[in-house]
Design an enzyme around this catalytic site. Structure first.
Site, PDB file in Angstrom:
ATOM      1  N   SER A 177      47.128  41.089  39.682  1.00 17.99           N
ATOM      2  CA  SER A 177      47.461  40.134  38.615  1.00 17.99           C
ATOM      3  C   SER A 177      48.956  40.184  38.301  1.00 17.99           C
ATOM      4  O   SER A 177      49.569  39.167  37.979  1.00 17.99           O
ATOM      5  CB  SER A 177      46.664  40.473  37.349  1.00 17.99           C
ATOM      6  OG  SER A 177      45.288  40.519  37.629  1.00 17.99           O
ATOM      7  N   LEU A 223      50.191  37.485  49.178  1.00 17.69           N
ATOM      8  CA  LEU A 223      50.894  37.721  47.915  1.00 17.69           C
ATOM      9  C   LEU A 223      50.516  39.101  47.354  1.00 17.69           C
ATOM     10  O   LEU A 223      51.385  39.898  47.003  1.00 17.69           O
ATOM     11  CB  LEU A 223      50.512  36.624  46.912  1.00 17.69           C
ATOM     12  CG  LEU A 223      51.156  36.673  45.524  1.00 17.69           C
ATOM     13  CD1 LEU A 223      52.653  36.404  45.605  1.00 17.69           C
ATOM     14  CD2 LEU A 223      50.504  35.627  44.603  1.00 17.69           C
ATOM     15  N   GLU A 259      39.940  36.868  33.334  1.00 13.89           N
ATOM     16  CA  GLU A 259      40.731  37.336  32.186  1.00 13.89           C
ATOM     17  C   GLU A 259      42.130  36.712  32.228  1.00 13.89           C
ATOM     18  O   GLU A 259      42.643  36.232  31.205  1.00 13.89           O
ATOM     19  CB  GLU A 259      40.840  38.873  32.195  1.00 13.89           C
ATOM     20  CG  GLU A 259      39.536  39.608  31.935  1.00 13.89           C
ATOM     21  CD  GLU A 259      38.598  39.653  33.156  1.00 13.89           C
ATOM     22  OE1 GLU A 259      39.045  39.322  34.279  1.00 13.89           O
ATOM     23  OE2 GLU A 259      37.417  40.002  32.983  1.00 13.89           O
ATOM     24  N   GLU A 319      42.461  34.366  43.165  1.00 15.78           N
ATOM     25  CA  GLU A 319      43.269  33.237  42.667  1.00 15.78           C
ATOM     26  C   GLU A 319      43.308  33.212  41.133  1.00 15.78           C
ATOM     27  O   GLU A 319      43.203  32.155  40.512  1.00 15.78           O
ATOM     28  CB  GLU A 319      42.810  31.911  43.263  1.00 15.78           C
ATOM     29  CG  GLU A 319      42.993  31.905  44.779  1.00 15.78           C
ATOM     30  CD  GLU A 319      43.079  30.550  45.397  1.00 15.78           C
ATOM     31  OE1 GLU A 319      43.533  29.607  44.733  1.00 15.78           O
ATOM     32  OE2 GLU A 319      42.698  30.444  46.570  1.00 15.78           O
ATOM     33  N   PRO A 328      48.594  46.537  46.966  1.00 11.77           N
ATOM     34  CA  PRO A 328      47.776  47.561  46.290  1.00 11.77           C
ATOM     35  C   PRO A 328      48.156  47.732  44.819  1.00 11.77           C
ATOM     36  O   PRO A 328      47.279  47.916  43.976  1.00 11.77           O
ATOM     37  CB  PRO A 328      48.075  48.835  47.096  1.00 11.77           C
ATOM     38  CG  PRO A 328      48.476  48.339  48.454  1.00 11.77           C
ATOM     39  CD  PRO A 328      49.149  47.026  48.238  1.00 11.77           C
ATOM     40  N   ARG A 375       6.151  27.712  44.696  1.00 10.58           N
ATOM     41  CA  ARG A 375       5.546  28.992  44.314  1.00 10.58           C
ATOM     42  C   ARG A 375       4.491  28.799  43.212  1.00 10.58           C
ATOM     43  O   ARG A 375       4.793  28.224  42.157  1.00 10.58           O
ATOM     44  CB  ARG A 375       6.640  29.933  43.806  1.00 10.58           C
ATOM     45  CG  ARG A 375       6.157  31.225  43.209  1.00 10.58           C
ATOM     46  CD  ARG A 375       5.596  32.144  44.267  1.00 10.58           C
ATOM     47  NE  ARG A 375       5.312  33.473  43.734  1.00 10.58           N
ATOM     48  CZ  ARG A 375       4.676  34.416  44.420  1.00 10.58           C
ATOM     49  NH1 ARG A 375       4.248  34.159  45.653  1.00 10.58           N
ATOM     50  NH2 ARG A 375       4.456  35.599  43.892  1.00 10.58           N
TER      51      ARG A 375
END
Ligand SMILES: Cc1cc2nc3c(=O)[nH]c(=O)nc-3n(C[C@H](O)[C@H](O)[C@H](O)COP(=O)(O)OP(=O)(O)OC[C@H]3O[C@@H](n4cnc5c(N)ncnc54)[C@H](O)[C@@H]3O)c2cc1C
Length: 379
Positions: A132, A125, A367, A363, A128, A268
């Site tokens: 979004s 999908l 934001e 995906e 460049p 530890r």
């Protein structure tokens, strides 16, 4: 609400957890270091039915519901985030496009081999200039008689360099914006299709992220998926479902970080006692577990709505957003609890952190998911 798993869910989870512990985890460091697609491991996973989990048995799938699929994806990702992406891109994206929108002949020819694991799928999908902003895509599919001719670039395509079937989105009507996008089945051996390169990434190494080029790729009209112009809606619906499994990947990586931190904190010693005795460390562990539990619940809340056929856009976005941020936060605390040892490759927590970060980007970035959730709230 019932918070107990069915016997089937428990059995699937245990089976995949055992496989993940015995077969994937011991290989995870090597897969990360070499950045090579683990063909033999994926072959083994296909024999266990892990490449077509949510699809019907008659289509070569395992016939599992989305709870079982998400539980399995969590366990796989607990061992290796990269293997989690390989399975999620193959199944939730490429496989789902063919399951939901392809016709019977297309499913027979292209979905069954994906579900059986004899072929690998990818979902192309992004470009460049169109991440979004999907409708900004430049790839075109021009009709020429009984064929379409595809031209354009695709970027960031998981499994792109190893896939046999590449579900590809292209504009059939460039002037119509998102309404002009359609989807197609492209095969890796179609003349004019080319893998330009794969990315050298921060994490998710071993799941190849490819740049693809389509130069006069001619495919028969029979390889269009659904109607012309339906591609954008198909992509959005597919990504909604995909977000549930990416949330599960986040939960798996977070759980792995917590498990590693718990073990290390008890082992530890500083100031003459295990660091787990310090309240500062205990509070970190408490917060980490609380976040993991909450992320898992959100993931299965979205899965539940999908299974019941209820609207799940907001729930899937919330699960993916929250689980992704939790994954990065818990991985970060995992490193902190390991001190200097967490910052080097002797322990796996630095890999968990690198793998977790991707969850916030693909995906739907965090934001964009906040935009999705807000628009659903204000709808
Ligand atoms: C390892 C990896 C694997 C991937 N796998 C696939 C795959 O298999 N198939 C595929 O098609 N794609 C894949 N992607 C692409 C991925 O989905 C995109 O990277 C993602 O959608 C973001 O697009 P972009 O990178 O162009 O960033 P941009 O869209 O340019 O975003 C840049 C920044 O701006 C923000 N931003 C953009 N728009 C808005 C807005 N409206 N409101 C607020 N903030 C905004 C973003 O959140 C981000 O912080 C993959 C990416 C990576 C890194």
């Amino acid at each position: 609400m019932d918070f107990t798993w069915s016997t089937e869910h428990r059995q699937i989870r245990e089976m995949v957890a055992t496989f993940a512990d015995e077969e994937i985890a011991p290989r995870a460091e090597e897969i990360d270091a070499t950045d090579e697609f683990p063909h033999d491991l994926i072959d083994e996973m296909s024999e266990l039915g892990l490449l077509g989990m949510p699809f019907p048995i008659e289509l070569g799938g395992a016939g599992l519901d989305y709870h079982a699929y998400a539980l399995a994806l969590e366990e796989i990702s607990r061992a290796s985030g990269a293997v989690g992406t390989i399975i999620a891109a193959h199944t939730s994206l490429a496989g789902n496009m063919l399951y939901e929108y392809a016709d019977d002949d297309q499913q027979e020819e292209y979905l069954i081999p994906l579900n059986e694991g004899s072929e690998i799928g990818a979902f192309a999908l992004s470009e460049p200039q169109a991440g979004s902003d999907v409708p900004a895509m430049e790839t075109t599919a021009e009709r020429d008689g009984d064929e379409y001719v595809l031209n354009g670039p695709k970027l960031w395509i998981s499994n792109g360099s190893v896939a046999d079937t590449i579900v590809t989105f292209a504009k059939t009507e460039p002037a119509s914006g998102y309404r002009g996008i359609s989807s197609f089945i492209v095969r890796a051996d179609d003349p004019g299709f080319n893998v330009e390169r794969t990315e050298d990434k921060l994490g998710d190494r071993g799941c190849p992220t490819a740049e693809l080029a389509y130069k006069d790729v001619r495919i028969p009209v029979e390889r269009r998926i659904g109607k012309e112009g339906a591609g954008f809606r198909q992509a959005l619906e597919t990504l909604n479902g995909g977000r549930i499994t990416i949330a599960a990947r986040g939960v798996g990586i977070a759980q792995a970080s917590l498990d590693a931190a718990l073990a290390y904190a008890q082992d530890r010693e500083q100031f003459g006692q295990p660091i787990a005795e310090f309240q500062a460390i205990q509070h970190k562990l408490a917060d980490m577990d609380t976040k993991v539990q909450a992320a898992r619940l959100l993931t299965h809340r979205a899965a539940d709505r999908k299974i019941r056929g209820a609207k799940f856009i907001k729930e899937a976005a919330q699960a993916k957003l929250f689980a992704s941020e939790v994954s990065r936060e818990v991985a970060n605390e995992g490193i902190q609890i390991h001190g200097g040892y967490g910052y080097v490759k002797a322990f796996p927590v630095e890999r968990f952190y690198r793998d977790a970060k991707l969850n916030e980007i693909y995906e739907g970035t965090s934001e964009v998911l906040r935009n999705t959730i807000a628009s659903q709230l204000l709808d």
